[in-house]
Enzyme design. Structure first.
Site, PDB file in Angstrom:
ATOM      1  N   HIS A  26       0.844  -1.202   0.000  1.00 47.20           N
ATOM      2  CA  HIS A  26       0.000   0.000   0.000  1.00 47.20           C
ATOM      3  C   HIS A  26       0.875   1.245   0.000  1.00 47.20           C
ATOM      4  O   HIS A  26       1.976   1.252   0.566  1.00 47.20           O
ATOM      5  CB  HIS A  26      -0.968  -0.002   1.185  1.00 47.20           C
ATOM      6  N   GLU A  63      -5.080   1.517   2.550  1.00 46.13           N
ATOM      7  CA  GLU A  63      -5.002   0.329   3.401  1.00 46.13           C
ATOM      8  C   GLU A  63      -5.097   0.698   4.871  1.00 46.13           C
ATOM      9  O   GLU A  63      -5.656  -0.062   5.676  1.00 46.13           O
ATOM     10  CB  GLU A  63      -3.685  -0.408   3.126  1.00 46.13           C
ATOM     11  N   HIS A  83       3.710   2.962  12.675  1.00 48.42           N
ATOM     12  CA  HIS A  83       2.650   3.798  13.261  1.00 48.42           C
ATOM     13  C   HIS A  83       3.146   4.640  14.435  1.00 48.42           C
ATOM     14  O   HIS A  83       2.344   5.005  15.300  1.00 48.42           O
ATOM     15  CB  HIS A  83       1.446   2.949  13.703  1.00 48.42           C
ATOM     16  N   ASP A  97      -0.192   4.325   1.078  1.00 48.85           N
ATOM     17  CA  ASP A  97      -0.605   5.310   2.085  1.00 48.85           C
ATOM     18  C   ASP A  97       0.132   5.070   3.402  1.00 48.85           C
ATOM     19  O   ASP A  97       0.683   3.996   3.641  1.00 48.85           O
ATOM     20  CB  ASP A  97      -2.119   5.270   2.299  1.00 48.85           C
TER      21      ASP A  97
END
Length: 383
Positions: free
Chosen positions: A76, A144, A356, A78
């Site tokens: 992905h 995603e 993250h 993003d």
């Protein structure tokens, strides 16, 4: 467009912001990223197709060779939102220090595309002399990190992709054949605002949400006592309270409050049964606090994923990596590629522990093993 060297490719992808987020103010287009990838891949001889999923959101399907079967290298484009003040360097600028490349998406997972291109380069001489026996497909998706809209669109279209698919999510170069499902949910409470000096003048949405959160945590405890799967490093289902917004001033009774949370069910746990249990716990909260309460999924649930332990792809990946296939707690696009008939595996160079969060990075020592692993997969499926 001339193909830049590996480190510059890495840096260019990181420099193109492509946050996907449930909060509209933070959500961004991924088109610049897929267009940059398409420019590089077109130069290498790939046939590139951009599929618009929604305004500003695109998938890229780049194919080298032709015919059925072949290998899909997927990921992905993003990223999640970022807390710039907590980073040691600019999140959108590749920074090398301590034997690592730092930057938003270095690990999860724009960097994978730069490495996949590196794996392809020495094989291009072969393709100029002799066509690939089966095609190589690079798949780059959108959203995603929020709705999985890109992968859902591919699955809905039903266009076959390849015989096998490897998703380069951060797994520490260990093959992953199982993961939990993902449910992203939202509770909206509307109460009655009023002057804070007299509680009888209103109905606090924030106090009602406090009670609702209490019920969610009680349910979480019940589910964790009832369900467990020792194949996962986190063997129980999880429920995370992700973000909350409510009220506007300390001297007003809170009139509105919204909570977004996610659930990670184990294989065998049915999303609708979990949602029904939540509804039954929330209904008395709304009645007791005299508020309007709306509970709904933000997106359709991502199914749990399992690839058979004896599938060809699992056996090849175990042989190339020297690791037995494992299970992870996080979700990926794997179930949607399975729906298109691909044997599917999750296998990438990053570490989920640094995804993250500030100072996301990829260890330089992972680069060459990843490139060699991808070349081994391409040789097996395409040459």
């Amino acid at each position: 467009m001339s193909l830049p060297p590996l480190k510059q490719r890495f840096a260019e992808l990181i420099a193109l912001p492509s946050v996907s987020c449930t909060q509209a103010a933070l959500d961004q287009s991924n088109r610049p990223v897929v267009e940059r990838l398409a420019g590089w891949l077109d130069e290498l001889g790939f046939a590139c197709e951009l599929q618009e999923v929604s305004p500003g959101k695109c998938n890229l399907i780049a194919v080298l060779g032709s015919g059925p079967g072949g290998l899909v290298l997927a990921g992905h484009t993003d990223t999640v939102p970022y807390d710039e003040a907590l980073w040691s360097s600019d999140p959108l600028r590749l920074d090398e220090r301590d034997g690592r490349w730092f930057g938003l998406g270095a690990c999860d997972m724009k960097g994978f595309f730069a490495l996949a291109i590196e794996a392809v380069l020495p094989l291009l001489d072969h393709t100029r002399k002799q066509p690939l026996k089966q095609p190589l497909i690079l798949l780059a998706t959108c959203d995603e990190e929020s709705s999985m809209a890109g992968a859902r669109a591919l699955a809905a279209a039903g266009q076959p992709l390849g015989r096998a698919a490897v998703i380069g999510e951060p797994t520490g170069l260990k093959p992953i054949r199982l993961h939990k499902g993902v449910m992203m949910e939202r509770i909206d409470i509307v109460g009655q605002s009023g002057h804070s000096s007299d509680p009888s003048l209103g109905h606090s949405a924030l106090e009602a949400m406090h009670a609702a959160i209490g019920e969610l945590l009680v349910l979480r405890g019940e589910w964790q006592r009832e369900f467990a799967n020792p194949q996962f490093s986190v063997p129980q289902p999880t429920l995370n309270l992700g973000c909350i917004h409510g009220g506007d001033n300390p001297n007003r009774i809170c009139g509105q409050c919204a909570l977004e949370f996610d659930l990670r069910p184990l294989p065998g746990m049915q999303p609708e049964a979990l949602r029904q249990a939540i509804r039954e716990r929330l209904r008395p909260v709304a009645e007791r606090h005299a508020v309007q309460l709306d509970y709904r999924p933000l997106f359709p649930a991502v199914p749990p994923f399992e690839e058979a332990a004896d599938s060809e792809l699992v056996r090849i990946a175990e042989s190339l990596t020297g690791h037995s296939a494992e299970a992870v707690a996080f979700g990926t696009e794997a179930p949607y590629l399975q729906q298109l008939g691909c044997q599917t595996l999750v296998l990438g160079p990053g570490d989920i522990a640094c995804a993250h969060q500030p100072d996301e990075h990829l260890a330089l020592e992972r680069i060459e093993p990843t490139v060699e692993l991808l070349r081994g997969l391409i040789r097996h499926y395409c040459l």
